[in-house]
Design an enzyme around this catalytic site. Structure first.
Site, PDB file in Angstrom:
ATOM      1  N   LYS A  97      -8.911 -72.498 -45.784  1.00 55.33           N
ATOM      2  CA  LYS A  97      -7.584 -72.942 -46.223  1.00 55.33           C
ATOM      3  C   LYS A  97      -6.481 -72.436 -45.291  1.00 55.33           C
ATOM      4  O   LYS A  97      -5.673 -73.223 -44.789  1.00 55.33           O
ATOM      5  CB  LYS A  97      -7.331 -72.463 -47.656  1.00 55.33           C
ATOM      6  N   THR A  98      -6.462 -71.117 -45.065  1.00 56.71           N
ATOM      7  CA  THR A  98      -5.405 -70.597 -44.188  1.00 56.71           C
ATOM      8  C   THR A  98      -5.615 -71.090 -42.754  1.00 56.71           C
ATOM      9  O   THR A  98      -4.650 -71.327 -42.032  1.00 56.71           O
ATOM     10  CB  THR A  98      -5.344 -69.059 -44.224  1.00 56.71           C
ATOM     11  N   GLU A 120      -3.147 -70.550 -32.223  1.00 59.44           N
ATOM     12  CA  GLU A 120      -2.484 -71.269 -31.132  1.00 59.44           C
ATOM     13  C   GLU A 120      -3.211 -72.528 -30.678  1.00 59.44           C
ATOM     14  O   GLU A 120      -2.575 -73.501 -30.269  1.00 59.44           O
ATOM     15  CB  GLU A 120      -2.286 -70.296 -29.953  1.00 59.44           C
ATOM     16  N   ILE A 130     -14.950 -69.669 -38.936  1.00 63.73           N
ATOM     17  CA  ILE A 130     -13.688 -69.800 -39.656  1.00 63.73           C
ATOM     18  C   ILE A 130     -13.747 -68.869 -40.858  1.00 63.73           C
ATOM     19  O   ILE A 130     -14.602 -69.013 -41.719  1.00 63.73           O
ATOM     20  CB  ILE A 130     -13.475 -71.255 -40.113  1.00 63.73           C
ATOM     21  N   GLY A 158     -10.370 -66.801 -33.638  1.00 62.61           N
ATOM     22  CA  GLY A 158      -8.913 -66.863 -33.832  1.00 62.61           C
ATOM     23  C   GLY A 158      -8.384 -68.255 -33.537  1.00 62.61           C
ATOM     24  O   GLY A 158      -8.914 -68.964 -32.687  1.00 62.61           O
ATOM     25  N   ALA A 164      -7.200 -61.957 -35.738  1.00 58.77           N
ATOM     26  CA  ALA A 164      -8.277 -62.280 -36.680  1.00 58.77           C
ATOM     27  C   ALA A 164      -9.597 -61.676 -36.201  1.00 58.77           C
ATOM     28  O   ALA A 164     -10.300 -61.003 -36.968  1.00 58.77           O
ATOM     29  CB  ALA A 164      -8.416 -63.789 -36.851  1.00 58.77           C
TER      30      ALA A 164
END
Ligand SMILES: Cc1cc2nc3c(=O)[nH]c(=O)nc-3n(C[C@H](O)[C@H](O)[C@H](O)COP(=O)(O)OP(=O)(O)OC[C@H]3O[C@@H](n4cnc5c(N)ncnc54)[C@H](O)[C@@H]3O)c2cc1C
Ligand code: SF4
Lengths: 338, 744
Positions: free
Chosen positions: B637-638, B708, B633, B705, B515
């Site tokens: 949503k994702t 994780e 961000i 990102g 990202a």
């Protein structure tokens, strides 16, 4: 998966005829167990006889006040059938506790009776297994046996029967109607499945060429005091570690008749008349239930990973009989234990 | 530049996915496609003496059986088999020779005209082995562990334990309060939905187009070239969609070798799809046995910490990740020491799995912190605050940003943490024991060099191209959002090309770095396009942008406009017309800014509520709040979906997941997703995701990102909640009901 012949049966007699004395012929109904086993090469049928067109899809009251369930009635239809929901709610509940919606839509009543154990060694042709290949040994006895039996085991096999539906049918004293090359017969549920003994390859007392046509329930359904309690490693879509179907006939606080059958602990749905006798005429309380549990589990023995099941089974019996006595049956959608 | 970035956007590929228009590796067809079915070893170690293929070959429409004896030529040196992310050691070579190194190893490929025939024929192959003794049980190798190798370069150094600080032994001995515990996490498999597949299309002249499920198309391309001695221009690898990777597709897996072997041998297209059981012969999260000792003074700050870890790897490769470093990084402690040892097993090499190293090590650390809080009789959240550090404790440097305090505060508020009764077994709901637990999470914020090409047309359509993958996280969508904002065009006008080795270079999609990498890459390339337009615009007659510098213009609404004076604008279509072109294309490589003086991390705080049936031990995770600090961000949503998915994963890790091996056979016995449990809908109740504000200037877009971070700490929060509910501390995962039954 091996090459096989596929045929369709037109009626019950035709289905029986098509087996033609071939021990490797198999009927297929929902296919949710047979096809999996074929893909894993555990089942290697020479001929697959499709019975889904047979007229065995009715659920009908019997003259004696019971219910006759055709062998091809899908598990979902049976669970939601108004007569079952009203008169045998423990059966609805047991079915809803099993598998997933998609599987229950496909699975048939007869196929559910004849589904095979989920023992991992049975499923893996690279490992020894007496049930799959008699004489090769039982890998589970010294192996991964967390899901295995604590009652009725043998030196040859410690597998469990995985069905939920059958546990309720066992408690309800169902009978199994079969048709074979030599005619029709009716088998009491308790005599349908076998213990492994020295022939674990035989799950049931069905003879070669015999087809299940129906399961019949006697009138008594324990509709007011019953439960199906299933304990498993996740809250849905897992086989039972221990499951129990219970029904009580109460006179005030006193038990007139009490029945309970357990799943997940033996090679067949497990019922014990001696344990049920403990309940008769006794107050419906934890002390009574504990005594009954102790009787049922008197010969229980655990293996390396499943000894906890003895304790779990005892707790489940007490809890489930309590649920039945309080008339607060376990919900299968709300996962909090009643 | 604003508009789409930071908003909630549905996936631009969502409709394609739910209608089946999105094609996965097993869905690409080619005329004459043949199907391969893998025969896998049934022993864990030894040699193949003989493979009898006659039964298979007799089955009509079987084309060939490929084994180590008749495979096409392959490289004979380890270097050729090293992919971009290979660990130290000698990579496994599929169908190379007669050696069996793990149970489930591919040893033959049956190729037939249909997949059914291939599978039937595969079951007719008979193999004779000479077996050698094997070991697959970590607990049998405890006396034979080796220390992780010393790093030979900085990139290896990030995986080795940090150096010791102070005098930990003495500090521990003299600490007012001590906690020491051993924690265990079993082997876990990735269980992505999509089966690993390669469709290798052989083209006249010997070129190959390979459709492969992978997190790195160029990694697979380089690997195939290495293994088969081919030229990059002759091998193209595509992976436009991926049904879940989680790290299992970082390295090329054996299906791609087998498909290419068959395609080269038969000079026709071949597809190989793994069966579900075969998925368990790939990499897996290494089992981890760890001992943590923490000493604290009565004020509740740490005096000493020691963290010793053993993880598992294969005989042929040495895979390990930074496990102990998280304990070193997170909390203040003047004295500390770390050790990491490895047990070699006769299994496939372990691999990266979502938050590798952190998911397991922080689980232990955060359980240990909870146990310490109990020993200190202080609130677990309070303990974290007392030990809070604004500096990276390994290298004593500030963070580029660290809004963990806000995660704690906002997470606790949303959860209602202040209403927690600290005593175990003190909270109840309708007969159930209720437990509340919390844990911290930490992960890296990394950016990697990446190249992005953008072509902008005069009418304001853009094509953005990069060889990265969308492993299901939403990369297509965030790329389109950033491109739309950077170019000042509507989202619908952006088309994304990715997952193709012929596109501009990208690293593998892993480590939560894509990202940040690709979004800044797009911004850089878009800026180049803007400059290009400005140069042309300046040559237009009466241009309003004559004296405007490149940083003072923006692209917006189809115009090139001055940021200082919006009336100074020219239409892009006019600029291109003036320049005699109908599109502008730019390809730029963007590398992260070197910033070694600061630490770059994401953080989280997870709060969990469990309800436990006191008699039966049945555990339900009733509520989870996850508060995450992960920079800007891009798409709420994702991003929230990533965190939701992580929390669900954490529920599985805490309560269900375990790869069961029968060590007599060295074989995985729950190699299917009916018996290998991950959460189903019924296991998932209420999950709330909070993104705290965290401005960060490590890269122009401030992106960190978050694929994780959402997982790290979840298992610990649940384990701590189970303790709080039951008073019983279970230190080995998964916490199945037999481990808590009988707490009544
Ligand atoms: C992932 C998974 C999870 C599951 N979880 C559960 C669970 O939690 N609880 C549970 O109870 N079950 C569970 N099941 C099992 C499921 O209930 C059975 O697979 C199903 O009931 C079998 O019915 P079927 O009609 O599909 O049988 P089939 O697969 O068609 O047949 C099974 C066997 O019965 C024989 N057969 C079928 N009909 C007849 C007949 N009329 N006469 C004679 N022989 C016949 C077939 O020859 C075959 O040997 C699960 C299954 C799967 C795959
Ligand atoms: S328990 Fe029965 S089914 Fe399982 S391995 Fe032993 S013999 Fe086979």
């Amino acid at each position: 998966m091996i090459n096989f012949q596929y045929v369709q049966a037109t009626d019950v007699a035709d289905a029986v005829r098509q087996t033609d004395g071939d021990p490797r012929a198999r009927f297929v109904a929902g296919g949710t167990n047979l096809i999996d086993l074929m893909k894993m090469e555990v089942e290697q049928p020479t001929r697959v006889i499709d019975i889904t067109r047979l007229p065995l899809r009715q659920v009908e009251p019997t003259p004696s006040g019971g219910l006759r369930i055709g062998a091809l009635v899908p598990n979902t239809d049976l669970a939601y059938h108004p007569l079952v929901e009203e008169r045998y709610p423990v059966l609805s509940s047991a079915i809803m506790a099993g598998a997933s919606q998609q599987l229950r839509n496909m699975a048939s009543t007869g196929g559910n009776l004849l589904q095979r154990t989920r023992c991992a060694y049975f499923y893996d042709v690279a490992t020894p297994c007496n049930k799959r290949t008699p004489g090769t040994g039982c890998s589970a006895i010294e192996g991964l046996n967390r899901g295995h039996a604590i009652l009725g085991t043998s030196q040859a096999c410690i597998a469990v029967h995985p069905s939920d539906m059958c546990v309720a049918m066992m408690m309800l004293d169902a009978t199994v109607h079969v048709t074979g090359p030599t005619g029709d017969r009716v088998v009491p549920f308790a005599d349908f499945h076998r213990l492994p003994g020295d022939a674990p390859q035989r799950d049931t007392n069905l003879n070669p060429g015999e087809i299940i046509t129906a399961v019949e329930l006697p009138p008594k359904g324990f509709a007011s005091h019953h439960t199906y309690l299933k304990i498993r490693d996740r809250l849905s879509y897992a086989f039972a570690l221990v499951a129990i179907a219970a029904g009580l006939d109460l006179d005030g606080d006193t038990i007139k008749e009490g029945r309970f059958a357990l799943g997940g602990i033996a090679h067949k749905p497990w019922r014990d008349p001696k344990a049920e006798a403990v309940l008769r005429g006794q107050p419906a309380n934890a002390a009574t239930f504990t005594r009954a549990a102790d009787v049922l589990l008197r010969d229980a023995r655990g293996y390396k990973y499943n000894t906890f099941k003895i304790d779990l089974a005892r707790r489940c019996i007490v809890r489930a009989l309590g649920q039945a006595a309080r008339a607060t049956p376990q919900s299968q959608s709300h996962k909090k234990i009643a | 530049m604003a508009g789409y970035i930071g908003t909630s956007q549905s996936r631009i590929d969502g409709v394609k996915k739910v209608t089946g228009a999105a094609k996965y590796a097993a869905e690409f067809n080619a005329p004459g496609l043949a199907y391969g079915s893998i025969v896998a070893s049934t022993i864990a170690k030894g040699r193949i003496v003989h493979i009898d293929t006659s039964g298979a070959k007799r089955v009509p429409s079987v084309i060939d059986v490929i084994t180590h004896q008749n495979r096409p030529s392959m490289a004979d040196n380890d270097k050729a088999y090293k992919d971009d992310v290979a660990p130290l050691g000698s990579p496994f070579r599929p169908l190379y020779d007669n050696r069996v190194m793990f149970n489930g190893q591919p040893i033959a490929l049956v190729v037939a005209e249909t997949s059914e025939v291939a599978r039937d024929a595969a079951s007719r192959i008979r193999v004779e082995y000479t077996e050698e003794p094997h070991v697959t049980n970590l607990f049998q190798q405890l006396d034979a562990t080796i220390s992780v190798p010393q790093p030979t370069n900085p990139s290896e150094a990030v995986f080795t334990p940090p150096s010791a600080r102070g005098t930990p032994e003495q500090a521990l001995a003299s600490a007012a309060v001590r906690h020491e515990g051993t924690y265990y996490v079993p082997i876990e498999n990735h269980n992505a939905m999509e089966l690993f597949t390669a469709t290798a299309v052989y083209e006249p002249g010997g070129k190959l187009t390979v459709y492969n499920k992978t997190q790195g198309v160029q990694n697979v391309q380089r690997y195939v070239c290495g293994v088969f001695g081919m030229k990059p221009e002759d091998v193209r690898v595509l992976s436009p969609f991926m049904g879940g990777g989680f790290g299992s597709g970082l390295r090329p897996n054996f299906e791609v070798v087998l498909a290419v072997q068959a395609a080269l041998a038969l000079r026709r297209p071949v597809r190989v799809v793994l069966t579900r059981p075969q998925m368990y012969a790939l990499g897996y999260r290494p089992a981890m046995l760890q001992r943590i000792a923490i000493g604290a003074n009565s004020g509740g700050t740490l005096d000493a910490i020691t963290h010793d870890v053993i993880t598992v790897t294969s005989q042929n490769e040495t895979f390990f990740r930074q496990e102990t470093g998280w304990s070193a990084l997170l909390y203040k402690s003047a004295n500390a020491t770390y050790a990491h040892r490895l047990a070699r097993l006769d299994r496939p090499t372990s691999s990266d799995q979502r938050a590798p190293g952190a998911a397991t090590a922080v689980y232990a650390l955060e359980c240990a912190m909870d146990e310490l809080a109990v020993a200190l009789k202080i609130d677990p959240l309070d303990l974290r605050m007392r030990c809070y550090s604004d500096r990276d404790q390994i290298r004593d440097r500030p963070y580029s940003s660290k809004a963990l305090r806000e995660c704690y505060a906002q997470g606790a508020a949303a959860f209602g943490w202040d209403k927690r009764n600290p005593a175990p077994r003190s909270m109840r709901d309708d007969g159930d024991l209720v437990g509340w637990g919390m844990a911290t999470g930490v992960w890296d914020a990394t950016q990697m060099p990446i190249t992005v090409r953008i072509a902008l047309s005069a009418i304001g359509h853009a094509e953005v191209a990069c060889a990265t993958s969308d492993i299901g996280t939403g990369t297509y969508t965030i790329m389109a959002q950033v491109a739309a904002d950077s170019l000042g065009i509507p989202l619908e006008n952006v088309s994304i090309k990715l997952g193709d080795s012929a596109l501009p270079p990208s690293p593998v999609e892993g480590g939560s770095w894509i990202a940040a990498s690709v979004s800044n890459g797009i911004a850089t390339t878009a800026a180049a396009i803007r400059e290009n337009l400005l140069q042309i615009a300046k040559t237009m007659p009466n241009t309003p942008l004559a004296n405007v510098g490149p940083d003072d213009v923006a692209l917006a609404g189809g115009d090139l406009v001055s940021r200082l004076d919006a009336t100074r604008a020219v239409a892009i279509v006019d600029v291109m017309q003036h320049g005699g072109i109908d599109r502008i294309a730019q390809e730029k490589t963007t590398s992260p800014v070197q910033d070694e003086d600061r630490a770059h991390n994401t953080h989280s705080a997870t709060f969990a509520e469990v309800k436990v049936d006191e008699q039966l031990g049945v555990i339900r995770v009733a509520r989870v709040v996850s508060a995450v600090a992960a920079g800007r961000i891009l798409n709420t949503k994702t991003a929230a979906s990533q965190i939701l998915g992580s929390v669900v994963w954490g529920i599985g890790m805490a309560l269900q997941e375990e790869t069961l091996i029968d060590h007599r056979f060295g074989r995985v016995m729950n190699a299917n997703i009916a018996e290998y449990h991950v959460p189903v809908n019924a296991d998932v109740y209420d999950i709330k995701v909070i993104f705290v504000d965290e401005p960060d200037d490590s890269n122009p877009l401030g992106v960190k990102g978050l694929g994780e971070i959402g997982l790290v700490g979840v298992a610990a929060a649940i384990a701590n909640a189970v303790y709080h509910a039951t008073g019983k501390r279970v230190r080995d995962l998964p916490i199945t009901l037999d481990k808590v039954i009988g707490v009544a």
